[in-house]
Design an enzyme around this catalytic site. Structure first.
Site, short mmCIF file in Angstrom:
data_model
loop_
_atom_site.label_atom_id
_atom_site.label_comp_id
_atom_site.label_asym_id
_atom_site.label_seq_id
_atom_site.Cartn_x
_atom_site.Cartn_y
_atom_site.Cartn_z
N ASN A 47 1.09 -0.93 0.00
CA ASN A 47 -0.38 -0.05 -0.19
C ASN A 47 1.07 1.26 0.18
OD1 ASN A 47 -2.59 -0.95 0.62
ND2 ASN A 47 -2.27 -2.10 1.56
N HIS A 128 -13.86 -0.61 7.60
CA HIS A 128 -12.76 -1.44 8.18
C HIS A 128 -12.57 -2.36 9.69
CE1 HIS A 128 -8.13 -2.13 9.48
NE2 HIS A 128 -8.03 -2.97 7.94
N GLU A 172 -15.04 5.11 5.86
CA GLU A 172 -14.10 4.75 5.27
C GLU A 172 -14.07 6.08 4.54
OE1 GLU A 172 -11.39 1.92 4.23
OE2 GLU A 172 -12.99 0.67 5.15
N SER A 176 -10.67 0.51 1.82
CA SER A 176 -10.34 -0.61 1.50
C SER A 176 -9.74 -1.78 -0.14
CB SER A 176 -8.90 -0.99 2.68
OG SER A 176 -10.58 -1.31 3.70
N ASP A 201 -11.59 7.16 8.42
CA ASP A 201 -11.14 7.17 8.27
C ASP A 201 -10.20 7.38 7.02
OD1 ASP A 201 -8.88 5.60 8.09
OD2 ASP A 201 -9.71 3.45 9.28
N HIS A 204 -7.07 5.63 2.93
CA HIS A 204 -6.23 5.20 1.68
C HIS A 204 -6.55 6.65 0.77
CE1 HIS A 204 -5.80 0.95 2.68
NE2 HIS A 204 -6.78 0.90 2.69
N LYS A 222 0.88 3.33 5.39
CA LYS A 222 0.92 2.88 3.55
C LYS A 222 1.11 4.28 3.11
CE LYS A 222 -3.20 0.51 5.07
NZ LYS A 222 -4.46 0.14 5.76
C1 LIG Z 1 -4.68 -0.16 7.45
C2 LIG Z 1 -6.30 -0.09 7.62
C3 LIG Z 1 -6.37 0.33 9.23
C4 LIG Z 1 -4.88 -0.03 9.59
O1 LIG Z 1 -3.91 0.64 9.43
P1 LIG Z 1 -2.52 -0.34 10.17
O2 LIG Z 1 -1.45 0.84 10.40
O3 LIG Z 1 -1.84 -0.38 9.35
O4 LIG Z 1 -2.35 -0.58 11.81
C5 LIG Z 1 -7.49 1.14 9.15
N1 LIG Z 1 -8.58 1.58 8.64
C6 LIG Z 1 -7.96 1.57 7.30
C7 LIG Z 1 -9.82 2.03 6.34
C8 LIG Z 1 -7.30 0.88 6.42
O5 LIG Z 1 -7.40 0.27 5.78
#
Ligand SMILES: *Cc1c(COP(=O)(O)O)cnc(C)c1O
Length: 370
Positions: A47, A128, A172, A176, A201, A204, A222
């Site tokens: 990612n 997520h 989100e 994701s 969130d 991405h 990411k």
């Molecule tokens: C990957 C992800 C997380 C977790 O993040 P990490 O830093 O990998 O623990 C949280 N929310 C979403 C939408 C994600 O894709």
């Protein structure tokens, strides 16, 4: 009762039968490639959307991986944290930010610190796992609305909002596993109308969001090529979280080099916004080749359906020199297993075209085999 080892064997057999077995596979990421089983594969599984994991200033900042040895509230508060948090807050147009050890623990900590059993949490169905786990941990009543369905979200608010004290609406920004975007302005208006707080969130997202939600969650793991998660919000909200978010209080701080590397990546991301634009353009190029809906960011899901078929397709692509993730339930709903192509700013047009060709060929082979 079976012994614990017998129990584990039985469960593993059931997971294998359902095509849900998961195993760790050794991989070394080198530049834009993954080395696995001695084979060099083009990386379409990570990612690292902005391609910053290879950036010299990010690598130089990660000079020491020595541990912090205590929580941020004891000795772990290295000066890199304040610099990073100030810049993260500014990047998102918020007053303040707070870094956690991962995006996963940021969601757990933030949601469970702010909501209680008397409260209501309304979540997009595809949000997520870390958001859902945070909601469960809070004890609040959790209702899920159909993916990006504003009318369903409003119907649930109409039905349940009045009988709960506080309410959190969560989604989100870019999903994701689907690569599509949430209707953020409409959700913000809905939250306002029904007296709810909005959590978005943005793990991405390739750039800052068009709205400033009450709680902006993000990851440093990411696009920012390091490790950690964060929340950006008003100053009082962040102060409350410092005092009450359990994953912050009861877990050791990140190593200073990790925080410095994230800070360096953020500087590059701000100075070179064309990186995100390029990753998105390449994702659209791949979507056009494959006749798929245009993605909203650098993630392109390729629908397959069956778990075994998704694994077989990923394996076939690996044999052709491409590392692409096969995504199966429970990460996605049953019957919607898929390949998930993750594109970054350092991919070339010809690499995208080669991947499209390989996918075409393997999809045709799969059809013939049916
Ligand atoms: C990957 C992800 C997380 C977790 O993040 P990490 O830093 O990998 O623990 C949280 N929310 C979403 C939408 C994600 O894709």
């Amino acid at each position: 009762m079976p012994t614990l080892t017998e129990h584990a064997r039985n469960e593993l057999a059931a997971l294998t039968e359902a095509g849900r077995m998961r195993q760790l596979r050794g991989s070394t990421v080198e530049g834009g490639y993954v080395i696995r089983n001695g084979k060099k594969l083009l990386n379409f599984a990570g990612n690292d959307y902005l391609g910053l994991s290879q950036h010299p200033s990010v690598r130089a900042a990660a000079d020491t991986m020595a541990g912090a040895t205590s929580s941020r509230l004891v000795l772990g508060e290295h000066s890199h944290y304040a610099l990073l948090e100030k810049d993260l807050a500014a990047y998102h147009g918020q007053e303040a930010a707070l870094v956690f050890s991962s995006g996963y623990t940021a969601n757990l900590g933030v949601i469970s610190a702010l909501l209680e059993p008397a409260d209501l949490i309304l979540s997009d169905k595809l949000a997520h796992a870390s958001m859902l786990d945070g909601a469960r941990l809070s004890g609040a009543v959790l209702k899920r609305f159909r993916h990006n369905d504003l009318a369903h979200a409003e119907a649930l608010l109409k039905e349940h909002r009045r009988t709960h004290r506080r309410c959190l609406l969560m989604t989100e920004a870019i999903f994701s596993m689907d690569g599509d975007a949430a209707p953020l302005s409409e959700l913000a208006a809905l939250a306002m109308r029904y007296d709810a707080w909005l959590l978005v969130d943005a793990a991405h997202a390739l750039e800052p969001l068009p709205i400033v939600p009450d709680l902006l969650l993000g990851t440093l793991s990411k696009s920012f090529a390091s490790l950690g998660g964060y929340v950006a919000a008003s100053r009082p909200v962040i102060d409350l979280l410092i005092a009450t978010a359990r994953p912050l209080i009861f877990s050791t701080a990140l190593p200073p080099g990790v925080v410095a590397a994230a800070h360096a990546a953020l500087q590059v991301a701000k100075a070179e916004p064309e990186r995100g634009a390029r990753a998105w353009a390449l994702a659209r190029r791949l979507a056009a080749h494959l006749n798929l809906p245009m993605p909203a960011a650098a993630i392109l899901p390729i629908p397959v359906g069956g778990n075994a078929e998704a694994l077989r397709l990923a394996q076939a692509l690996e044999e052709r020199g491409f590392s692409v993730a096969a995504i199966r339930p429970p990460t996605v709903p049953p019957g919607t297993a898929r390949l998930r192509v993750s594109i970054n700013a350092l991919h070339s047009e010809s690499q995208i075209d080669a991947l499209a060709e390989a996918i075409h060929a393997e999809q045709a082979a799969l059809k013939d085999a049916r």
